[in-house]
Design a protein around this motif. Structure first.
Motif, mmCIF file in Angstrom:
data_model
loop_
_atom_site.group_PDB
_atom_site.id
_atom_site.type_symbol
_atom_site.label_atom_id
_atom_site.label_comp_id
_atom_site.label_asym_id
_atom_site.label_seq_id
_atom_site.Cartn_x
_atom_site.Cartn_y
_atom_site.Cartn_z
ATOM 1 N N PRO A 1 0.826 -1.233 0.000
ATOM 2 C CA PRO A 1 0.000 0.000 0.000
ATOM 3 C C PRO A 1 0.849 1.268 0.000
ATOM 4 N N LEU A 2 2.023 1.223 0.660
ATOM 5 C CA LEU A 2 2.857 2.428 0.697
ATOM 6 C C LEU A 2 3.350 2.776 -0.703
ATOM 7 N N GLN A 3 3.743 1.723 -1.460
ATOM 8 C CA GLN A 3 4.208 1.984 -2.818
ATOM 9 C C GLN A 3 3.105 2.579 -3.667
ATOM 10 N N ARG A 4 1.885 2.032 -3.478
ATOM 11 C CA ARG A 4 0.772 2.526 -4.277
ATOM 12 C C ARG A 4 0.497 3.987 -3.941
ATOM 13 N N ASP A 5 0.575 4.309 -2.634
ATOM 14 C CA ASP A 5 0.322 5.686 -2.231
ATOM 15 C C ASP A 5 1.375 6.621 -2.822
ATOM 16 N N LEU A 6 2.636 6.127 -2.800
ATOM 17 C CA LEU A 6 3.699 6.959 -3.345
ATOM 18 C C LEU A 6 3.487 7.197 -4.838
ATOM 19 N N GLN A 7 3.064 6.136 -5.550
ATOM 20 C CA GLN A 7 2.819 6.311 -6.981
ATOM 21 C C GLN A 7 1.721 7.321 -7.235
ATOM 22 N N HIS B 1 0.120 12.733 -8.943
ATOM 23 C CA HIS B 1 -0.620 13.946 -8.574
ATOM 24 C C HIS B 1 0.290 15.170 -8.614
ATOM 25 N N LEU B 2 1.520 14.993 -8.135
ATOM 26 C CA LEU B 2 2.432 16.133 -8.062
ATOM 27 C C LEU B 2 3.302 16.254 -9.300
ATOM 28 N N ARG B 3 3.127 15.354 -10.268
ATOM 29 C CA ARG B 3 3.900 15.386 -11.514
ATOM 30 C C ARG B 3 5.400 15.301 -11.233
ATOM 31 N N LEU B 4 5.764 14.269 -10.457
ATOM 32 C CA LEU B 4 7.168 14.106 -10.105
ATOM 33 C C LEU B 4 7.555 12.686 -10.481
ATOM 34 N N ARG B 5 7.995 12.486 -11.742
ATOM 35 C CA ARG B 5 8.231 11.119 -12.197
ATOM 36 C C ARG B 5 9.568 10.603 -11.719
ATOM 37 N N ASP C 1 4.694 23.012 -5.556
ATOM 38 C CA ASP C 1 6.095 22.822 -5.202
ATOM 39 C C ASP C 1 6.259 22.590 -3.714
ATOM 40 N N LEU C 2 5.437 23.262 -2.886
ATOM 41 C CA LEU C 2 5.531 23.064 -1.444
ATOM 42 C C LEU C 2 5.176 21.626 -1.110
ATOM 43 N N ALA C 3 4.134 21.095 -1.774
ATOM 44 C CA ALA C 3 3.752 19.699 -1.518
ATOM 45 C C ALA C 3 4.870 18.752 -1.937
ATOM 46 N N ARG C 4 5.540 19.067 -3.064
ATOM 47 C CA ARG C 4 6.656 18.209 -3.486
ATOM 48 C C ARG C 4 7.756 18.200 -2.436
ATOM 49 N N SER C 5 8.072 19.398 -1.929
ATOM 50 C CA SER C 5 9.143 19.487 -0.928
ATOM 51 C C SER C 5 8.791 18.653 0.298
#
Lengths: 621, 446
Positions: free
Chosen positions: A371-377, A382-386, A403-407
């Motif tokens: 589930p953690l991997q799925r959440d990370l994907q 969502h954040l467009r961070l491939r 960008d704040l969410a990505r950080s």
């Protein structure tokens, strides 16, 4: 103005400690006693008074300087003035003496605005060479003498006098030189005899000056004296004598030097380059050529000669081992010995690029995943961070919500030991705090780390919070806990903070060393007071700060006991910083507590038993 | 028998060497460019159309460096790795062309030159079409403007709080604080998109170490910053010119295209009085003061260049420029931009003012714009000592010289006790002399 000075004094001390003085601004009615923040009132009054003072400033009085008499000599032409400016600016060739001589002989003077630079240049010349000074003084004219009256550095202009016969007997080094030079120009033989007579008695500096003077009006008759100078004890005299003699055509020294130089010269010939011809379809050569290209991309020199030699070595190895064609092993060994010159690092580079390759595969979305991997994907989408295998640099602008969410995501992953991103320092020279740079590289090991981290929780946020709590429970040192608090704030893990703070409380009650807390406090309080670009909740920051101040107050009396000098200095600075920090927080109780602690320290009593508020429920005494 | 038609090539009018060398970013570039400007180093060179030059220069690399110059700009592109702009190859090519050694009729430019030139022409055409500042999407522009106003308002509130905290705790602590103290708050201002305030705050970092009277100077600066913050907060009250001044000091910059479109051009014979170069971080600024002969108005023209590029050199001190200027809106309109220059004439020395006149003019301007801290001064004065360097005029008044201007020995040497005409900037800390005219009427930059 006395009222401005009163305002300045009040601002130096601070409106916490003194009252704001009432000022009379001309033309503005003064309010009797304005309500509001005293600091704001002081600043407002200061603003009014500043503008009034600037606008109403009266002109001063000054003593005018006496005027010079007008100089009859005309100035040089503008082109000559420009050349002088360039020479004074340091551009070679340095023909300053020649320029000045030419100007003086034609009866012209130097342009007025260049005089200060010219006089400075003449001043820097060594006193054994007063010709430049004399020429500068002459070219400056009456203006130079006027300037010399104002600036004590330029007194040589007025102090200079033509050397008479007294100069030789009674003058200083500069004047003796001037006399000798004049004599040499006028009668070289007499000058030579004077020098020869005084040679033995003179010190090395003076002998150098003699040799310099002899350089003017040189003739073969000077040769015996200069040859004797070649054996002088002082190296400088020998060097100067050699220079002067070398300039004398027909001297014995010049002939000796020419013979010696003739034995050292020879001609060199160059070598023409070779060419390589290749026929396609030869795997060993192509592989090694590609390896050489990989090395060249990294800036390591790999020439075609290297490739030829490594091909030969690979084929020789294959023949020795009885193989029909060189295989990967032979080719790698040949590359290691010839191309990489034995370096394991370079061989590993070639292996990675050519043998292993760098392309990341993907897993179909239907594969069963933790589930953690799925959440990370999901978050990555969502954040467009491939995720990518090649390192990619990201500059995040923390004012933008995406960008704040990505950080925050990257900091949470760092807490879970999934080091997808590394923060970069100073990639772009940046003067605001809103920019954060990261380098992201996805490695297959991170998938394994993610699976391991899945025991903490099923979403990234929950897992990071749980992990933070477990680190807090297991931490032994206070600075670890302080660092953990900072990381929780950066990753915005509000749920984990109470547990971390409780651990800080427990730990700090047992430890005497509060220096880490004091060091971390000012930045935290500034962020709480003025806000920070991440939009962290100031109330939460305030809680942390209050907790830290409480701990510091409890531990300070014991911490300042028996310190040596350097530690004392450091502690003094930290106390200053915490003092201004507590002033910024809006919490009055905190400030009072801090001031009480300082009072205790100032009294110098033995540290008393800590008061009741220092003990949190559950802490061991 | 027909006469062969003479082919009239429309090549841009040739520049002269001085103009080309003035483009160089520094003196070593000039020297190297002059040594490169010989036919042997350029196996291929040509000129075409309205202002395009190209060439291949043999350098130390295996392939020759390819250089293209677009004269309507001017813009340069060269394949050499130099960071200077224009690089020595572009300068050498221009020098060759100025000497007439570049052939005009080689035909079409080669492919690598032609592609760059057409791309540039397209880009220039595109920006000119969008010149008056029409954004491509008015909604995003409006949203962005709103966001910026909100950020600036929060930033100014934070600055206000910070200033009050400084005064409450006492300025005495700032002497021990170190540069980080002001850099932090300046960084917060940059976050809030108010760069004008950030610059002023960073400049404050050196005030506590500037000698006696630093506390008064620091309090003055803090007070004026608070005035600016309060004025921005109450931005419904001031009249539009003062509001424009407030916004520009906070850091809202107007695009040059908008200023040119919105203002009335003022045509006059503008005397170029003085020039000063400043260096901040990575940008160099050139401040040029102009005064109109007929209208008597003063103007300040600012030009910027990143480090390594040459600053704009079209206004030479001591000459007159017959030009149209458009002033930026403000309570005291000083900053202007040159719309079009018609001619450059030789100038005569300007008429100098008295010190009393200068102070009265400054006081009147200060009443309109309280943050004004540099005012143009053209005075007929004699240098004096009080005992610091100063200038005094015929009426017996005197003004101190700015400590940053140094000892000003060239000014003293020029005057030698006699009155000279001096042009410079008057600041609250003293007069900064920039240009003087000697008795022959020749201009001397100080």
């Amino acid at each position: 103005m006395s009222t401005w000075q009163d305002l300045v004094t009040a601002s130096l001390l601070g409106t916490e400690r003194t009252a704001v003085p009432l000022v009379a601004v001309p033309g503005v009615p003064t309010p009797a006693d304005a309500p509001g923040d005293p600091a704001a009132i002081l600043l407002d009054r200061a603003a009014l008074l500043t503008v009034a003072r600037r606008g109403g400033r009266p002109a001063e009085r000054a003593e005018p300087l006496p005027a010079t008499e007008p100089d009859p000599a005309p100035t040089v032409s503008p082109a000559a003035g420009r050349r002088l400016a360039r020479m004074l600016g340091g551009e070679p060739p340095d023909l300053l003496a020649e320029w000045l001589t030419a100007a003086v002989t034609r009866g012209r003077r130097a342009p007025a605005y260049l005089l200060p630079a010219l006089l400075d240049r003449a001043r820097r010349v060594t006193p054994a060479d007063p010709e430049l000074r004399l020429l500068a003084a002459k070219a400056g004219g009456s203006r130079a003498r006027w300037l010399a009256g104002l600036n004590p550095d330029w007194t040589f202009v007025t102090a200079h006098a033509r050397p008479g016969d007294d100069a030789w007997r009674l003058g200083d080094a500069g004047q003796r030189r001037g006399y000798l030079t004049a004599l040499r120009a006028h009668d070289p033989g007499a000058a030579r005899e004077l020098i020869a007579g005084n040679w033995d008695a003179a010190g090395p500096d003076e002998r150098v000056m003699f040799v310099n003077v002899m350089a003017g009006g040189l003739s073969l008759a000077d040769e015996p004296l200069l040859e004797a100078a070649l054996d002088d004890r002082s190296a400088w005299v020998r060097k100067m004598a050699a220079d002067v003699l070398a300039a004398l055509p027909g001297s014995a020294l010049a002939q000796r030097m020419a013979e010696r130089a003739g034995r050292c010269l020879r001609l060199d010939r160059g070598i023409r380059g070779t060419r390589l011809f290749r026929s396609p379809g030869q795997p060993v050569e192509r592989w090694l050529a590609k390896a050489a290209a990989v090395l060249r991309d990294e800036g390591i020199p790999a020439s075609s000669a290297h490739v030829i030699e490594s091909v030969r070595l690979a084929e020789a190895l294959a023949a020795l081992r009885g193989r029909p064609l060189a295989g990967l092993e032979e080719v790698t060994e040949a590359a290691r010995s010839v191309l990489c010159e034995g370096s394991d690092l370079l061989t590993a580079l070639i292996q990675r690029r050519l043998v292993v390759g760098e392309r990341l595969g993907t897993v179909p979305p239907a594969t069963p995943m933790v589930p953690l991997q799925r959440d990370l994907q999901d978050q990555q989408r969502h954040l467009r961070l491939r995720p990518g295998a090649e390192p990619r640099d990201y500059d995040l602008d923390l004012r933008k919500p995406n960008d704040l969410a990505r950080s925050r995501l990257l900091y949470r992953l760092a807490l879970l030991d999934v080091a997808w991103g590394t923060p970069l320092q100073g990639r772009t020279p940046n003067i605001g705090t809103f920019r954060e740079s990261w380098q992201l590289t996805w490695r297959p090991e991170l998938d394994l780390a993610l699976i391991e981290a899945s025991m903490w929780g099923s979403t990234v946020a929950a897992a990071a919070a749980q992990r933070a709590r477990s680190i807090a429970a297991g931490a032994t040192a206070l600075d670890e806990l302080t660092a953990l608090t900072e990381r929780c704030l950066l990753a915005d893990l509000g749920d984990a903070l109470p547990a971390v703070l409780a651990a800080v409380r427990d730990r700090a009650a047992l430890e005497v060393d509060v220096t880490h807390l004091m060091a971390a406090l000012p930045a935290l309080v500034r962020a709480a007071r003025y806000g920070d670009v991440r939009g962290t909740d100031p109330a939460r920051l305030g809680e942390v700060a209050v907790e830290m101040i409480t701990r510091v107050c409890a531990g300070l009396p014991a911490a300042v006991a028996s310190l040596d000098e350097t530690a004392e200095q450091a502690m003094r600075e930290r106390i200053d910083a915490v003092n201004s920090a507590t002033g910024l927080l809006a919490d009055g109780a905190c400030r009072d507590r801090w001031l009480d602690t300082l009072a205790v320290l100032a009294r110098g009593d033995d540290p008393p038993d800590p008061p009741a508020w220092a003990w949190a429920p559950g802490a061991r005494r | 028998m027909s006469v062969s038609r003479v082919r009239v090539a429309t090549v841009a009018e040739r520049w002269d060497r001085v103009r080309v060398l003035a483009l160089a970013p520094d003196a070593p570039s000039q020297r190297v460019a002059q040594s490169l400007a010989s036919g042997r180093a350029w196996p291929l060179a040509g000129a075409a159309g309205p202002g395009a030059l190209w060439g291949e220069c043999r350098g130390s690399a295996v392939t020759p460096y390819r250089t293209v110059v677009d004269l309507t700009g001017p813009a340069y592109r060269c394949s050499c790795p130099s960071r200077k702009f224009p690089c020595k190859h572009a300068l050498a090519l221009l020098l060759l062309w100025a000497d007439g050694s570049v052939k005009d009729d080689v035909g079409e430019p080669p492919e690598w030159a032609a592609s760059w030139l057409t791309a540039r022409a397209a880009k220039v055409g595109h920006t000119q079409a969008g010149e008056p500042g029409e954004p491509k999407d008015p909604k995003t522009a409006a949203r962005r403007a709103e966001q910026r106003e909100a950020r600036v308002a929060t930033g100014l509130a934070e600055l206000d709080r910070w200033l009050c905290d400084q005064v409450r705790q006492g300025l005495a602590a700032s002497q021990r604080a170190g540069y980080g103290h002001w850099d932090d708050i300046a960084a917060r201002m940059v976050d809030a998109q108010a760069p004008g305030l950030a610059e002023r705050l960073r400049a404050l970092a050196s005030v506590p170490y500037s000698g006696a009277g630093w506390d008064g100077r620091l309090l003055e600066e803090y007070a004026l910053l608070r005035l600016l913050a309060v004025a921005y907060r109450r931005s419904a009250e001031p009249p539009p010119p003062l509001l424009a001044t407030i916004r520009s000091r906070v850091g809202f910059s107007l695009r040059q295209a908008d200023v040119l479109a919105g203002g009335q051009p003022v045509r006059d014979h503008w005397q170029v009085l003085a020039r000063r170069d400043l260096k901040q971080d990575r940008i160099r600024t050139r401040r040029t003061w102009l005064r109109g002969r007929k209208t008597g108005r003063t103007a300040l023209v600012l030009s910027f260049a990143p480090a390594g590029q040459a600053l704009d050199d079209t206004l030479t001190v001591g000459t007159d420029a017959d030009a149209d200027l458009v002033f930026y809106p403000g309570a005291v309109p000083l900053r202007a931009v040159v719309l079009g220059k018609h001619d450059a004439l030789d100038g005569s020395p300007p008429a100098g003012d008295t010190i009393a006149g200068l102070l009265a003019g400054y006081a009147a301007a200060l009443a309109a714009d309280p943050w004004l801290d540099s005012w143009p001064a053209v005075l007929e004065v004699t240098p004096a000592r009080s005992p610091a360097p100063a200038v005094s005029d015929a009426a017996g008044h005197a003004l101190p010289l700015h400590p940053g201007a140094g000892d000003c020995w060239p000014l003293f040497a020029l005057s030698a006790g006699h009155p000279v005409t001096v042009a410079g900037e008057w600041t609250p800390h003293g007069l900064w002399p920039l240009t003087a005219w000697d008795e022959g009427g020749r201009v001397v930059p100080l």
